[in-house]
Scaffold this motif. Structure first.
Motif, mmCIF file in Angstrom:
data_model
loop_
_atom_site.group_PDB
_atom_site.id
_atom_site.type_symbol
_atom_site.label_atom_id
_atom_site.label_comp_id
_atom_site.label_asym_id
_atom_site.label_seq_id
_atom_site.Cartn_x
_atom_site.Cartn_y
_atom_site.Cartn_z
ATOM 1 N N LEU A 200 0.825 -1.198 0.000
ATOM 2 C CA LEU A 200 0.000 0.000 0.000
ATOM 3 C C LEU A 200 0.861 1.251 0.000
ATOM 4 N N PHE A 201 0.291 2.335 -0.482
ATOM 5 C CA PHE A 201 0.807 3.663 -0.196
ATOM 6 C C PHE A 201 -0.049 4.175 0.946
ATOM 7 N N VAL A 202 0.577 4.784 1.942
ATOM 8 C CA VAL A 202 -0.123 5.235 3.133
ATOM 9 C C VAL A 202 0.241 6.692 3.387
ATOM 10 N N ILE A 203 -0.752 7.524 3.642
ATOM 11 C CA ILE A 203 -0.503 8.891 4.094
ATOM 12 C C ILE A 203 -0.790 8.893 5.580
ATOM 13 N N ALA A 204 0.254 9.175 6.383
ATOM 14 C CA ALA A 204 0.124 9.040 7.831
ATOM 15 C C ALA A 204 1.136 9.913 8.551
ATOM 16 N N THR A 205 0.875 10.100 9.859
ATOM 17 C CA THR A 205 1.848 10.753 10.719
ATOM 18 C C THR A 205 2.600 9.666 11.478
ATOM 19 N N GLU A 206 3.874 9.899 11.715
ATOM 20 C CA GLU A 206 4.707 8.910 12.405
ATOM 21 C C GLU A 206 4.593 9.114 13.909
ATOM 22 N N GLY A 207 4.071 8.134 14.605
ATOM 23 C CA GLY A 207 3.918 8.224 16.052
ATOM 24 C C GLY A 207 2.866 9.235 16.473
ATOM 25 N N ARG A 208 2.677 9.362 17.738
ATOM 26 C CA ARG A 208 1.641 10.242 18.285
ATOM 27 C C ARG A 208 2.062 11.704 18.325
ATOM 28 N N SER A 209 3.359 11.979 18.365
ATOM 29 C CA SER A 209 3.824 13.353 18.556
ATOM 30 C C SER A 209 3.904 14.157 17.261
ATOM 31 N N SER A 210 3.871 13.511 16.125
ATOM 32 C CA SER A 210 4.038 14.205 14.858
ATOM 33 C C SER A 210 2.716 14.767 14.347
ATOM 34 N N ILE A 211 2.792 15.936 13.724
ATOM 35 C CA ILE A 211 1.613 16.503 13.075
ATOM 36 C C ILE A 211 1.799 16.562 11.561
ATOM 37 N N SER A 212 2.959 16.139 11.110
ATOM 38 C CA SER A 212 3.300 16.213 9.691
ATOM 39 C C SER A 212 2.947 14.910 8.978
ATOM 40 N N HIS A 213 2.000 14.968 8.040
ATOM 41 C CA HIS A 213 1.646 13.795 7.252
ATOM 42 C C HIS A 213 2.737 13.509 6.224
ATOM 43 N N GLN A 214 3.075 12.249 6.094
ATOM 44 C CA GLN A 214 4.091 11.802 5.152
ATOM 45 C C GLN A 214 3.507 10.695 4.281
ATOM 46 N N ILE A 215 4.149 10.436 3.140
ATOM 47 C CA ILE A 215 3.750 9.328 2.273
ATOM 48 C C ILE A 215 4.697 8.168 2.545
ATOM 49 N N TRP A 216 4.114 6.992 2.756
ATOM 50 C CA TRP A 216 4.857 5.785 3.075
ATOM 51 C C TRP A 216 4.487 4.681 2.094
ATOM 52 N N THR A 217 5.391 3.721 1.926
ATOM 53 C CA THR A 217 5.027 2.466 1.283
ATOM 54 C C THR A 217 4.971 1.428 2.396
ATOM 55 N N LEU A 218 4.040 0.486 2.277
ATOM 56 C CA LEU A 218 3.896 -0.572 3.270
ATOM 57 C C LEU A 218 3.783 -1.900 2.545
ATOM 58 N N SER A 219 4.716 -2.793 2.820
ATOM 59 C CA SER A 219 4.750 -4.117 2.200
ATOM 60 C C SER A 219 3.839 -5.074 2.959
ATOM 61 N N TYR A 220 3.016 -5.852 2.226
ATOM 62 C CA TYR A 220 2.197 -6.883 2.864
ATOM 63 C C TYR A 220 3.063 -8.008 3.410
ATOM 64 N N ALA A 221 4.113 -8.352 2.680
ATOM 65 C CA ALA A 221 4.914 -9.531 3.015
ATOM 66 C C ALA A 221 5.562 -9.451 4.390
ATOM 67 N N ASP A 222 6.175 -8.311 4.705
ATOM 68 C CA ASP A 222 6.917 -8.223 5.963
ATOM 69 C C ASP A 222 6.510 -7.035 6.842
ATOM 70 N N GLY A 223 5.536 -6.231 6.388
ATOM 71 C CA GLY A 223 5.090 -5.092 7.179
ATOM 72 C C GLY A 223 6.087 -3.944 7.211
ATOM 73 N N LYS A 224 7.087 -4.019 6.329
ATOM 74 C CA LYS A 224 8.103 -2.966 6.306
ATOM 75 C C LYS A 224 7.512 -1.685 5.734
ATOM 76 N N ALA A 225 7.622 -0.607 6.492
ATOM 77 C CA ALA A 225 7.165 0.698 6.051
ATOM 78 C C ALA A 225 8.386 1.550 5.698
#
Length: 93
Positions: free
Chosen positions: A63-88
């Motif tokens: 997947l491509f994911v738009i998310a903030t990293e952890g609870r303290s961040s307010i900055s949305h980033q674009i991530w890739t997420l692999s189904y096979a190993d959960g690597k973001a």
């Protein structure tokens, strides 16, 4: 007790739907809902504070994911997420 939030996508083979889920304690994660029987299982991933959008990769391997990293961040980033190993992997800054 989980809530399924706005963003959801069908897998290419139609066997599951990936959807953003939130628990009562505020944990956000991406889960797969099996279309055959409704079984829900977590897709392993990093802990994100807010997940605003998920999109299936054209390869069908993640997947491509738009998310903030952890609870303290307010900055949305674009991530890739692999189904096979959960690597973001962050692909924007």
């Amino acid at each position: 007790p989980e809530l399924f939030l706005g963003s959801a996508v069908w897998s290419h083979d139609g066997k599951f739907i990936a959807v953003v889920s939130s628990t009562i304690n505020g944990t956000n994660k991406i889960v797969a809902v099996q279309t055959a029987d409704g079984t829900v299982s977590a897709i392993p991933s990093s802990e994100w504070g807010v997940i605003s959008q998920i999109v299936l990769q054209s390869s069908g391997k993640g997947l491509f994911v738009i998310a903030t990293e952890g609870r303290s961040s307010i900055s949305h980033q674009i991530w890739t997420l692999s189904y096979a190993d959960g690597k973001a992997q962050n692909i924007s800054n």
